[in-house]
Enzyme design. Structure first.
Site, mmCIF file in Angstrom:
data_model
loop_
_atom_site.group_PDB
_atom_site.id
_atom_site.type_symbol
_atom_site.label_atom_id
_atom_site.label_comp_id
_atom_site.label_asym_id
_atom_site.label_seq_id
_atom_site.Cartn_x
_atom_site.Cartn_y
_atom_site.Cartn_z
ATOM 1 N N ARG A 123 3.212 21.488 15.070
ATOM 2 C CA ARG A 123 4.382 20.684 14.715
ATOM 3 C C ARG A 123 4.176 19.507 15.527
ATOM 4 O O ARG A 123 5.109 18.716 15.729
ATOM 5 C CB ARG A 123 5.510 21.434 15.513
ATOM 6 C CG ARG A 123 6.059 22.881 14.768
ATOM 7 C CD ARG A 123 7.028 23.464 15.134
ATOM 8 N NE ARG A 123 7.229 24.391 14.428
ATOM 9 C CZ ARG A 123 7.158 25.903 14.742
ATOM 10 N NH1 ARG A 123 6.377 26.039 15.945
ATOM 11 N NH2 ARG A 123 7.307 26.824 13.866
ATOM 12 N N LYS A 145 4.696 5.856 9.322
ATOM 13 C CA LYS A 145 4.885 6.562 8.076
ATOM 14 C C LYS A 145 3.608 7.407 7.792
ATOM 15 O O LYS A 145 2.443 6.682 7.714
ATOM 16 C CB LYS A 145 5.139 5.489 6.884
ATOM 17 C CG LYS A 145 6.546 5.246 6.988
ATOM 18 C CD LYS A 145 6.692 4.356 5.680
ATOM 19 C CE LYS A 145 8.336 3.960 5.401
ATOM 20 N NZ LYS A 145 8.431 3.113 4.121
ATOM 21 N N GLU A 187 0.228 -7.449 1.182
ATOM 22 C CA GLU A 187 1.028 -7.175 2.362
ATOM 23 C C GLU A 187 1.365 -8.129 3.233
ATOM 24 O O GLU A 187 2.463 -8.304 3.907
ATOM 25 C CB GLU A 187 0.471 -5.739 2.913
ATOM 26 C CG GLU A 187 0.379 -4.358 2.154
ATOM 27 C CD GLU A 187 1.903 -4.090 2.066
ATOM 28 O OE1 GLU A 187 2.740 -4.448 2.684
ATOM 29 O OE2 GLU A 187 2.003 -3.009 1.207
ATOM 30 N N LYS A 229 6.488 -6.704 11.512
ATOM 31 C CA LYS A 229 6.717 -5.346 11.356
ATOM 32 C C LYS A 229 6.998 -4.377 12.493
ATOM 33 O O LYS A 229 7.826 -3.783 12.387
ATOM 34 C CB LYS A 229 5.390 -4.818 10.561
ATOM 35 C CG LYS A 229 5.828 -3.073 10.217
ATOM 36 C CD LYS A 229 4.782 -2.559 9.320
ATOM 37 C CE LYS A 229 5.072 -1.238 8.763
ATOM 38 N NZ LYS A 229 4.318 -0.749 8.065
ATOM 39 N N GLU A 239 13.884 4.301 8.783
ATOM 40 C CA GLU A 239 14.265 3.556 7.448
ATOM 41 C C GLU A 239 15.474 4.082 7.000
ATOM 42 O O GLU A 239 15.827 4.522 5.825
ATOM 43 C CB GLU A 239 13.116 3.830 6.347
ATOM 44 C CG GLU A 239 13.209 2.864 5.430
ATOM 45 C CD GLU A 239 12.061 3.027 4.128
ATOM 46 O OE1 GLU A 239 12.249 3.267 3.272
ATOM 47 O OE2 GLU A 239 10.931 2.758 4.771
ATOM 48 N N ARG A 243 14.779 -1.442 7.728
ATOM 49 C CA ARG A 243 13.297 -1.218 7.574
ATOM 50 C C ARG A 243 12.978 -1.195 5.893
ATOM 51 O O ARG A 243 11.697 -1.218 5.557
ATOM 52 C CB ARG A 243 12.703 0.204 8.310
ATOM 53 C CG ARG A 243 11.258 0.555 8.032
ATOM 54 C CD ARG A 243 10.678 1.303 8.944
ATOM 55 N NE ARG A 243 9.429 1.557 8.706
ATOM 56 C CZ ARG A 243 8.596 2.491 9.515
ATOM 57 N NH1 ARG A 243 8.930 3.220 10.226
ATOM 58 N NH2 ARG A 243 7.244 2.608 9.025
ATOM 59 N N ASN A 247 9.830 -2.648 1.716
ATOM 60 C CA ASN A 247 9.407 -2.172 0.640
ATOM 61 C C ASN A 247 9.413 -3.141 -0.644
ATOM 62 O O ASN A 247 9.488 -2.616 -1.828
ATOM 63 C CB ASN A 247 10.220 -0.789 0.311
ATOM 64 C CG ASN A 247 9.659 0.277 1.076
ATOM 65 O OD1 ASN A 247 8.634 0.905 1.200
ATOM 66 N ND2 ASN A 247 10.681 0.776 1.852
ATOM 67 N N HIS A 254 4.627 1.245 -6.834
ATOM 68 C CA HIS A 254 4.509 2.657 -6.937
ATOM 69 C C HIS A 254 4.387 3.183 -8.325
ATOM 70 O O HIS A 254 3.726 4.130 -8.564
ATOM 71 C CB HIS A 254 5.368 3.288 -5.974
ATOM 72 C CG HIS A 254 5.064 3.195 -4.369
ATOM 73 N ND1 HIS A 254 5.907 3.669 -3.373
ATOM 74 C CD2 HIS A 254 4.146 2.625 -3.680
ATOM 75 C CE1 HIS A 254 5.416 3.420 -2.076
ATOM 76 N NE2 HIS A 254 4.347 2.595 -2.435
ATOM 77 N N HIS A 267 -3.429 -0.406 -4.036
ATOM 78 C CA HIS A 267 -2.144 -0.402 -3.678
ATOM 79 C C HIS A 267 -1.687 -1.651 -3.289
ATOM 80 O O HIS A 267 -0.284 -2.151 -3.795
ATOM 81 C CB HIS A 267 -1.776 0.320 -2.114
ATOM 82 C CG HIS A 267 -0.388 0.216 -1.729
ATOM 83 N ND1 HIS A 267 0.627 0.855 -2.155
ATOM 84 C CD2 HIS A 267 -0.124 -0.310 -0.510
ATOM 85 C CE1 HIS A 267 1.647 0.372 -1.261
ATOM 86 N NE2 HIS A 267 1.435 -0.272 -0.559
#
Length: 365
Positions: A123, A145, A187, A229, A239, A243, A247, A254, A267
């Protein structure tokens, strides 16, 4: 180790705050990153391209610990549940306890999968990001993420799981293929396009130096993007609000990556095309002007990035994939658009007819 070029940026999340170190010679600075390991077990997750280059250096820093490595094949298609299962098997064979650490040595695929595996084991155990691509240094290694792709869409399974530290050694960029390097610049541009017009101007002025991989320009670009960032993540870790601005171009991008089965576009290339499409949609909705779209396109192309949808992709197919985006709510498209360079915003309830019109104009059908 004396490293005069070292930049240290803190992602401020209270007790879970962590440093992002950016500089030269950091992978070999064993004392720095070894101090972040709390237990005696470590699993290094890397891929078959990166490991031969940099795993021996990391191995030297793990002397005295019980550790092993798990290697992926290279490429986005290998960011899968099957490989998470194999990574967890490797942790089990290692006998990893709750104070174990996963080390992600590679690009975004490695970092996402390693972080997700660390989030799942018992966990949640520690992990350290050691990004070796520009894309991972400026984006995926920072912010927590993690996740994997599914056949129906990218990054649809995952968890927010922050690293203990990020070790961004810019020396690794020397071995990065040209296409991968340029994909990382997408990016960087995205961060400026969202909320930092002075940085966008700086990128326009230093485009030639960045294209030539000038170390000082690259270090400055990485640090400015990470600093931006880090501030966003500190204000909205999971998010729920602003945040999502990070995107910009990703809902389109995507869908493009998925339509190409994660093999046609990198990407960053998907994001580059997606940003141009988002700018064109913003124009169509009366939010921005054509001059800003053109300025964005010029910078993308000057830094070796594509701006056109690859042949063979259809508008209706792309729209269907966009409906699966994680930002959507109650079946309503929720996109990141802009009012010009440095002024992105979240727009809910975008009419599918407008999105489809932009895609049809871009695909020709």
């Amino acid at each position: 180790m004396n490293n005069p070029a070292l930049q240290t940026i803190t992602v401020a999340l209270g007790q879970r705050s962590y440093p992002v170190w950016i500089g030269s010679g950091l992978l070999a600075d064993h004392a720095r990153w070894r101090a972040m390991l709390r237990g005696r077990h470590a699993l290094v997750i890397s891929n078959t391209t990166v490991a031969p280059l940099y795993l021996p250096c990391i191995e030297a820093g793990l002397d005295g610990l019980k550790w092993s490595s798990f290697l992926l094949d290279d490429g986005e298609a290998h960011k899968s549940f099957a490989n998470v299962g194999r990574a967890l098997e490797a942790l089990g064979q290692l006998g990893a306890t709750r104070d174990a650490c996963v080390i992600a040595l590679g690009g975004g695929v490695v970092g996402d999968l390693a972080g997700f595996s660390a989030a799942c084991w018992m966990r949640g155990i520690d992990f350290i990001q050691m990004p070796t691509t520009l894309l991972a240094m400026v984006d995926s290694s920072v912010g927590g993420k993690t996740g994997v792709n599914l056949p129906v869409g990218k990054n649809l399974a995952g968890a927010f799981h922050q690293p203990r530290a990020v070790i961004a050694d810019i020396d690794t960029l020397a071995t990065l293929p040209e296409r991968e390097y340029h994909a990382g610049l997408a990016e960087v541009i995205k961060g400026a396009a969202i909320g930092d017009e002075p940085f966008f101007v700086w990128l326009e002025q230093h485009a030639d130096a960045l294209a030539a991989r000038d170390p000082a320009a690259v270090l400055e670009a990485i640090a400015r993007k990470v600093r931006y960032k880090a501030g966003v993540v500190a204000r909205d870790e999971t998010e729920q609000g602003k945040r999502a601005l990070l995107n910009l171009g990703h809902t389109f991008g995507h869908a493009l990556e998925t339509a190409g089965h994660y093999t046609t576009l990198l990407h960053g290339e998907g994001v580059a095309i997606g940003m141009r499409l988002a700018a064109q949609l913003s124009e169509r909705l009366g939010m921005s002007v054509a001059a800003d779209t053109s300025r964005l396109q010029r910078l993308l192309e000057k830094l070796g990035l594509p701006t056109a949808i690859p042949p063979g992709m259809e508008a209706q197919q792309l729209l269907a994939l966009m409906r699966l985006d994680k930002k959507n709510t109650a079946g309503v498209l929720r996109l990141i658009l802009w009012r010009g360079i440095g002024r992105a915003e979240i727009v809910a309830g975008v009419a599918e007819a407008d999105v489809l019109a932009v895609l049809q104009a871009a695909t020709g059908h």
